[in-house]
Write a protein that holds these residues in place. Structure first.
Motif, short mmCIF file in Angstrom:
data_model
loop_
_atom_site.label_atom_id
_atom_site.label_comp_id
_atom_site.label_asym_id
_atom_site.label_seq_id
_atom_site.Cartn_x
_atom_site.Cartn_y
_atom_site.Cartn_z
N TYR A 1 -44.30 -40.36 28.41
CA TYR A 1 -43.15 -40.22 27.50
C TYR A 1 -43.61 -39.38 26.30
CZ TYR A 1 -41.33 -44.39 29.96
OH TYR A 1 -40.91 -45.30 30.91
N VAL A 2 -42.78 -38.42 25.90
CA VAL A 2 -43.18 -37.56 24.79
C VAL A 2 -42.11 -37.56 23.69
CG1 VAL A 2 -44.62 -36.08 26.23
CG2 VAL A 2 -42.22 -35.50 25.90
N PRO A 3 -42.54 -37.54 22.43
CA PRO A 3 -41.59 -37.39 21.33
C PRO A 3 -41.14 -35.93 21.23
CG PRO A 3 -43.81 -37.48 20.48
CD PRO A 3 -43.92 -37.65 21.97
N LEU A 4 -40.36 -35.64 20.23
CA LEU A 4 -39.89 -34.27 20.04
C LEU A 4 -41.07 -33.34 19.77
CD1 LEU A 4 -36.74 -34.86 17.80
CD2 LEU A 4 -36.77 -34.09 20.17
N PRO A 5 -40.98 -32.10 20.23
CA PRO A 5 -42.06 -31.14 19.96
C PRO A 5 -42.02 -30.67 18.52
CG PRO A 5 -40.27 -30.05 21.11
CD PRO A 5 -39.89 -31.50 21.04
N GLY A 6 -43.11 -30.00 18.11
CA GLY A 6 -43.12 -29.38 16.79
C GLY A 6 -44.16 -29.91 15.83
N LYS A 7 -44.87 -30.99 16.22
CA LYS A 7 -45.90 -31.54 15.33
C LYS A 7 -47.21 -30.78 15.54
CE LYS A 7 -43.31 -34.82 13.65
NZ LYS A 7 -42.95 -34.88 12.22
N ALA A 8 -48.05 -30.86 14.52
CA ALA A 8 -49.34 -30.17 14.61
C ALA A 8 -50.24 -30.83 15.65
CB ALA A 8 -50.03 -30.16 13.25
N LYS A 9 -50.20 -32.18 15.70
CA LYS A 9 -51.01 -32.92 16.67
C LYS A 9 -50.32 -34.22 17.00
CE LYS A 9 -55.83 -31.48 16.49
NZ LYS A 9 -57.22 -31.93 16.32
N TYR A 10 -50.56 -34.70 18.23
CA TYR A 10 -49.93 -35.92 18.71
C TYR A 10 -50.97 -36.96 19.09
CZ TYR A 10 -45.53 -33.36 18.96
OH TYR A 10 -44.41 -32.64 18.65
N PRO A 11 -51.03 -38.08 18.37
CA PRO A 11 -51.82 -39.20 18.87
C PRO A 11 -51.28 -39.66 20.23
CG PRO A 11 -51.20 -39.54 16.57
CD PRO A 11 -50.39 -38.38 17.07
N VAL A 12 -52.10 -40.37 20.95
CA VAL A 12 -51.73 -40.86 22.29
C VAL A 12 -51.93 -42.37 22.32
CG1 VAL A 12 -52.31 -40.80 24.75
CG2 VAL A 12 -52.42 -38.70 23.37
N ILE A 13 -51.01 -43.08 22.98
CA ILE A 13 -51.22 -44.50 23.23
C ILE A 13 -51.08 -44.76 24.72
CG2 ILE A 13 -48.81 -45.14 22.70
CD1 ILE A 13 -50.12 -47.79 21.50
N CYS B 1 -43.25 -46.43 19.65
CA CYS B 1 -44.37 -45.49 19.62
C CYS B 1 -43.88 -44.04 19.56
CB CYS B 1 -45.26 -45.70 20.84
SG CYS B 1 -46.10 -47.31 20.83
N LEU B 2 -42.81 -43.73 20.28
CA LEU B 2 -42.25 -42.38 20.21
C LEU B 2 -41.76 -42.07 18.80
CD1 LEU B 2 -40.24 -42.24 23.56
CD2 LEU B 2 -42.39 -41.07 23.05
N ALA B 3 -41.20 -43.09 18.14
CA ALA B 3 -40.72 -42.90 16.77
C ALA B 3 -41.86 -42.59 15.81
CB ALA B 3 -39.95 -44.14 16.30
N ARG B 4 -43.07 -42.97 16.20
CA ARG B 4 -44.27 -42.67 15.39
C ARG B 4 -44.87 -41.31 15.79
NH1 ARG B 4 -46.17 -48.06 13.38
NH2 ARG B 4 -44.84 -49.63 14.38
#
Length: 319
Positions: A27-39, A63-66
């Motif tokens: 599951y992925v949040p919206l794109p556009g962040k510099a980096k994405y933590p993973v859980i 978690c996606l909201a984060r």
């Protein structure tokens, strides 16, 4: 909780063994962040039941909201393969797959958007047996996760509880379950990665005792023989987090229901004591009025929901 935009699940194969694909839901949040933590979110099921579909979707949304990428793996199920060589090895191989850059490549290719993975902040989370598997990513691996959220995961396997019959469950076992019928679980080929009803209650319905796998698992649980079924060698040093806590163990937060009869809170308290004694950053939240698998029935906004969220807040504090 605000509405969460994102996409998934996408199916990713993270491992192939003897021609069998072992996969995960991404599951992925919206794109556009510099980096994405993973859980990594690991399902429960006494190491013998469950699947990636049987996790709490509200926790996934949290978690996606984060802005975390959520990876929900399947793993091979015991008892045809033991705990160390099956579920633990699969989850550890998934962690290596992420660290080697495969998750970033998969998500970016699948979504046609760049998703830079923050490999310095790969976290592990799990409920019940998934909590044990999350803890196993804190030892015995070349590179551990950055933090762990363990919800009522079994540990301290030398404790006498693990050989104690659970009489309320014994009373619920139907008559006529022969050993021959239960042993049909060993005939499944290939070793399944999805099995039966969810002990987390994410799949509606009572256990189906006409299914050898469900009947086998619940019989072992009721009779205090789970560990014999999943790890007959009893070499606890290889699989028990409490025996592998050192000062370098990842920061760990534990959530456990006060009324839990299937995995007593005393076991989590033992783990918390070992973490504290080794100077590991850690926390323990006792959830009043809740038994085992309460993650299944949590209502967003309830006291239980707000208390268990402290585990995700703890991981977020590590960023």
């Amino acid at each position: 909780m605000a509405a969460v935009e994102g996409s998934g699940p996408f199916r990713a194969v993270y491992k192939t063994i003897k021609g069998q694909e072992i996969d995960a839901d991404i599951y992925v949040p919206l794109p556009g962040k510099a980096k994405y933590p993973v859980i990594i979110n690991i399902h429960g099921g006494a190491f013998m039941l469950g699947s990636s579909k049987m996790v709490n979707k509200d926790q996934v949304k949290d978690c996606l909201a984060r802005n975390w990428i959520v990876v929900v793996p399947n793993h091979r199920l015991c008892p045809q393969v033991n705990l160390l060589e099956g579920p633990m090895q699969d989850c550890r191989d998934l962690l290596s797959w992420i660290y080697q850059g495969n998750l970033e490549t998969f998500v970016s290719n699948t979504t046609n958007s760049p998703y830079p993975v923050d490999t310095d902040h790969v976290f592990a989370f799990g409920t019940s047996s998934g909590g044990t598997l999350a803890l196993s990513l804190g030892f015995g691996v070349p590179r551990t996760v950055a933090g762990i959220f363990d919800m009522y995961g079994p540990c301290n396997f030398a404790d006498k509880f693990w050989t104690t019959k659970l009489e309320p469950l014994v009373a619920k076992l139907p008559p006529g379950l022969t050993q021959e019928f239960l042993n049909r679980v060993f005939d499944e080929d290939p070793i399944p990665t999805m099995g039966g009803v969810s002990l987390e209650g994410q799949q509606p319905g009572a256990p189906n005792f006409d299914d050898p796998r469900q009947a086998f698992a619940l019989t072992q649980i009721a009779n205090g023989k789970v560990l014999d079924a999943i790890f007959p060698s009893r070499d606890w040093d290889k699989v028990d987090a409490i025996r592998n806590v050192t000062p370098s163990f990842p920061p760990t937060f534990i959530v456990h229901g006060v009324e839990d009869q299937m995995v007593p809170m005393s076991l989590s308290k033992d783990l918390y004591a070992a973490l504290s004694q080794n100077g590991v950053k850690c926390g323990l939240e006792e959830i009043p009025g809740e038994g085992h698998t309460f993650a299944a029935k949590m209502v967003v906004g309830s006291q239980t929901w707000n208390l268990q969220r402290k585990g995700f807040d703890f991981l977020e504090s590590l960023l």
